[in-house]
Scaffold this motif. Structure first.
Motif, mmCIF file in Angstrom:
data_model
loop_
_atom_site.group_PDB
_atom_site.id
_atom_site.type_symbol
_atom_site.label_atom_id
_atom_site.label_comp_id
_atom_site.label_asym_id
_atom_site.label_seq_id
_atom_site.Cartn_x
_atom_site.Cartn_y
_atom_site.Cartn_z
ATOM 1 N N ALA A 175 0.826 -1.208 0.000
ATOM 2 C CA ALA A 175 0.000 0.000 0.000
ATOM 3 C C ALA A 175 0.861 1.260 0.000
ATOM 4 N N LEU A 176 1.964 1.220 0.754
ATOM 5 C CA LEU A 176 2.868 2.371 0.774
ATOM 6 C C LEU A 176 3.472 2.595 -0.608
ATOM 7 N N SER A 177 3.903 1.528 -1.253
ATOM 8 C CA SER A 177 4.469 1.673 -2.591
ATOM 9 C C SER A 177 3.452 2.249 -3.560
ATOM 10 N N GLU A 178 2.226 1.748 -3.508
ATOM 11 C CA GLU A 178 1.189 2.255 -4.403
ATOM 12 C C GLU A 178 0.916 3.729 -4.132
ATOM 13 N N ALA A 179 0.865 4.101 -2.857
ATOM 14 C CA ALA A 179 0.583 5.504 -2.525
ATOM 15 C C ALA A 179 1.717 6.415 -2.971
ATOM 16 N N LEU A 180 2.962 5.965 -2.778
ATOM 17 C CA LEU A 180 4.099 6.782 -3.185
ATOM 18 C C LEU A 180 4.108 7.025 -4.686
ATOM 19 N N PHE A 181 3.719 6.020 -5.439
ATOM 20 C CA PHE A 181 3.797 6.144 -6.887
ATOM 21 C C PHE A 181 2.526 6.706 -7.511
ATOM 22 N N GLU A 182 1.519 6.960 -6.695
ATOM 23 C CA GLU A 182 0.292 7.521 -7.256
ATOM 24 C C GLU A 182 -0.083 8.853 -6.615
ATOM 25 N N ASP A 183 -0.050 8.930 -5.290
ATOM 26 C CA ASP A 183 -0.632 10.072 -4.598
ATOM 27 C C ASP A 183 0.373 10.928 -3.841
ATOM 28 N N HIS B 257 4.061 12.541 -9.546
ATOM 29 C CA HIS B 257 4.559 13.869 -9.190
ATOM 30 C C HIS B 257 5.918 14.127 -9.844
ATOM 31 N N ALA B 258 6.807 13.148 -9.825
ATOM 32 C CA ALA B 258 8.120 13.327 -10.441
ATOM 33 C C ALA B 258 7.987 13.550 -11.941
ATOM 34 N N ALA B 259 7.052 12.851 -12.572
ATOM 35 C CA ALA B 259 6.854 13.037 -14.011
ATOM 36 C C ALA B 259 6.410 14.461 -14.320
ATOM 37 N N ARG B 260 5.539 15.025 -13.471
ATOM 38 C CA ARG B 260 5.095 16.412 -13.687
ATOM 39 C C ARG B 260 6.248 17.380 -13.492
ATOM 40 N N VAL B 261 7.059 17.158 -12.483
ATOM 41 C CA VAL B 261 8.187 18.058 -12.227
ATOM 42 C C VAL B 261 9.194 18.004 -13.365
ATOM 43 N N LEU B 262 9.453 16.802 -13.857
ATOM 44 C CA LEU B 262 10.416 16.639 -14.943
ATOM 45 C C LEU B 262 9.839 17.040 -16.294
ATOM 46 N N GLY B 263 8.510 17.181 -16.356
ATOM 47 C CA GLY B 263 7.882 17.586 -17.607
ATOM 48 C C GLY B 263 7.860 16.496 -18.653
ATOM 49 N N ILE B 264 7.771 15.233 -18.212
ATOM 50 C CA ILE B 264 7.770 14.113 -19.145
ATOM 51 C C ILE B 264 6.703 13.125 -18.711
ATOM 52 N N GLY B 265 6.456 12.130 -19.537
ATOM 53 C CA GLY B 265 5.545 11.064 -19.176
ATOM 54 C C GLY B 265 6.208 10.063 -18.244
ATOM 55 N N ARG B 266 5.392 9.287 -17.539
ATOM 56 C CA ARG B 266 5.934 8.341 -16.562
ATOM 57 C C ARG B 266 6.717 7.223 -17.232
ATOM 58 N N THR B 267 6.394 6.897 -18.452
ATOM 59 C CA THR B 267 7.098 5.813 -19.136
ATOM 60 C C THR B 267 8.215 6.321 -20.042
ATOM 61 N N SER B 268 8.115 7.566 -20.483
ATOM 62 C CA SER B 268 9.123 8.067 -21.420
ATOM 63 C C SER B 268 10.487 8.258 -20.767
ATOM 64 N N ALA B 269 10.528 8.377 -19.435
ATOM 65 C CA ALA B 269 11.811 8.569 -18.744
ATOM 66 C C ALA B 269 12.515 7.262 -18.433
#
Length: 484
Positions: free
Chosen positions: A152-160, A180-192
């Protein structure tokens, strides 16, 4: 270890069928699979008799396979008598249910203790498709809850999560990126994923990779680290400050810790750091103005006081500074001539040192039309100028053409205003190793200019009072350094 009810002996497989070899390769494989499971497992035939019992079940409850196999249910040994009927009915109901059933039971250990376990039961069907028994996998509830919390912690960290979370593999490439990291980096979650960090960051990559390498080798640092990086954006570089924490990820399945990568958690603190830096800069500059005022108050010559203000302003602000006075121009044909400036003071061109009074001859500086200092006087406001991104030779030519030291690439001119008149301009210059002047720098330069202008205006008043001979009364010598 699994055991056979029908044979009455403990073996590596469980039930032996007549005509089958008891030591077959399939039996060995099944026994190895059962005993290698992390969860405890037991199995029952259609009559509710225990047919299999693995090592994890023995570890949790203490009953060996030889003691468990062949017993009818858990009654009389693995559960309390009062609970036996309910436990047995709930377990056996899985044979006639679709899918798995999850229950929690209090089982009894061999030494008389009680363990709360969570079970997953499902039917085992024979060749004819009818239920032939069931299997029951169970684990201690607290261990299951710990696992569920970790998931649950892993899911929350990677989603919320409100901060960036990136899993970096051993090759220093992103393996998982949260939203959140994807938004900060300005890229998609899979493109990085799998890309070098240098493709995401224009500056700060070396520091980040050094930190990741250290964590892989030495473990997590004792405190978060603040790193300045420059993101690659379509509009150009964007400088950000990230407060970063690092944890080393190791496989729980290996006998010795094997680094799987690094968990990198970061939060953007750019605005807070900029506010903190601006506050510290403001405190320093306010202190400099205060010290300059105290030192200037000890000067008997107001012109010397103006130089004191200039020297104190230079600290941490600029590399060079100039003071130019407006040269009074007589009217010719009813019209005033263009503004001309006389160099009154300047910092030494060769080595650091106090500013020097110049311009005794009263000759105007050879400023070309449109020079920033002339614009400053004409507009009675601050003017900024930059050499831009040009080679060093061209930048030197740019500075020398404006009568400035050759290493100047950034300039800020502030008007010297006193009693509604423009007395001249003060010019601050920075070399290539400094940032260009910003608005906050302009405000400080204007504060300094007001103090210098007041001192020069007072110097004019004293000179007029003492007469055209230029006598200025007794001199108390240099006032620099007093009041520190």
């Amino acid at each position: 270890m699994s055991a056979s009810r029908r044979s009455g002996t403990t073996d590596e497989l469980g039930p032996d069928d007549p005509g089958e070899p008891s030591e077959s390769g399939g039996s060995d494989l099944l026994a190895a699979l059962l005993d290698g499971m992390d969860a405890a497992l037991c199995a029952f035939d259609a009559d509710g008799v225990v047919t299999h019992w693995n090592r994890e079940a023995e570890r949790i409850l203490g009953w060996t396979a030889a003691e468990a196999v062949g017993r009818h249910g858990f009654a009389g040994w693995a559960v309390r008598s009062a609970d036996a009927e309910e436990v047995q009915s709930r377990l056996m109901s899985a044979m006639h249910a679709t899918g798995r059933q999850v229950h929690e039971f209090a089982l009894v250990t061999k030494d008389g203790g009680r363990v709360l376990v969570r079970t997953q039961s499902a039917a085992v069907r024979g060749p004819d498709g009818k239920p032939a028994g069931l299997y029951c996998a169970f684990s201690e509830v607290h261990a299951q809850i710990d696992l569920e919390r970790s998931i649950a912690l892993s899911e929350a960290l990677f989603e919320d999560a409100a901060w960036g979370v990136v899993l970096i593999d051993a090759d220093l490439r992103p393996a998982v990126v949260n939203a959140h990291a994807a938004r900060v980096l300005g890229i998609g979650r899979t493109s990085a994923l799998g890309r070098p960090l240098g493709e995401l960051l224009a500056q700060g990559v070396e520091e980040l990779e050094a930190a990741l390498t250290h964590v892989l080798a030495e473990g997590a640092p004792p405190a978060p680290a603040e790193m300045w990086v420059t993101l690659r954006t379509p509009e150009g570089g964007e400088r950000r400050c990230w407060r970063s924490g690092f944890v080393r990820l190791a496989s729980p399945l290996a006998e010795e810790p094997v680094p799987l990568g690094v968990g990198w958690l970061f939060q953007d603190v750019t605005e807070a750091k900029q506010t903190e830096q601006e506050a510290a800069l403001l405190r320093f500059r306010t202190n400099q103005l205060h010290r300059a005022a105290r030192a200037a108050a000890e000067c008997e010559d107001p012109a010397e006081a103006a130089i004191v203000h200039l020297d104190f302003a230079l600290a941490g602000f600029a590399d060079h500074a100039l003071i130019d006075r407006v040269l009074a121009s007589p009217r010719a044909g009813g019209e005033e001539r263009a503004v001309r400036l006389v160099r009154l003071a300047a910092t030494p061109a060769g080595a650091p040192g106090p500013s020097l009074l110049t311009g005794a001859a009263g000759l105007p500086v050879r400023y070309e039309t449109g020079h920033p200092a002339l614009q400053c006087v004409e507009r009675a406001g601050a003017v900024r100028a930059d050499a831009g991104s040009i080679p060093a030779e061209q930048a030197q030519e740019w500075a020398l053409a404006r009568q400035w030291p050759g290493d100047a690439v950034h300039a800020l001119c502030a008007a010297l205003r006193s009693r509604g008149r423009t007395l001249g301009a003060v010019t601050f210059l920075r070399g290539s190793g400094r940032h260009r002047f910003e608005r906050i720098d302009t405000a400080y330069a204007e504060d300094v200019a007001v103090r210098i202008a007041a001192a020069l205006d007072l110097a004019d008043a004293v000179r007029d009072e003492n007469g055209p001979t230029g006598a200025q009364g007794p001199s108390g010598g240099s006032c620099r350094g007093r009041g520190d």
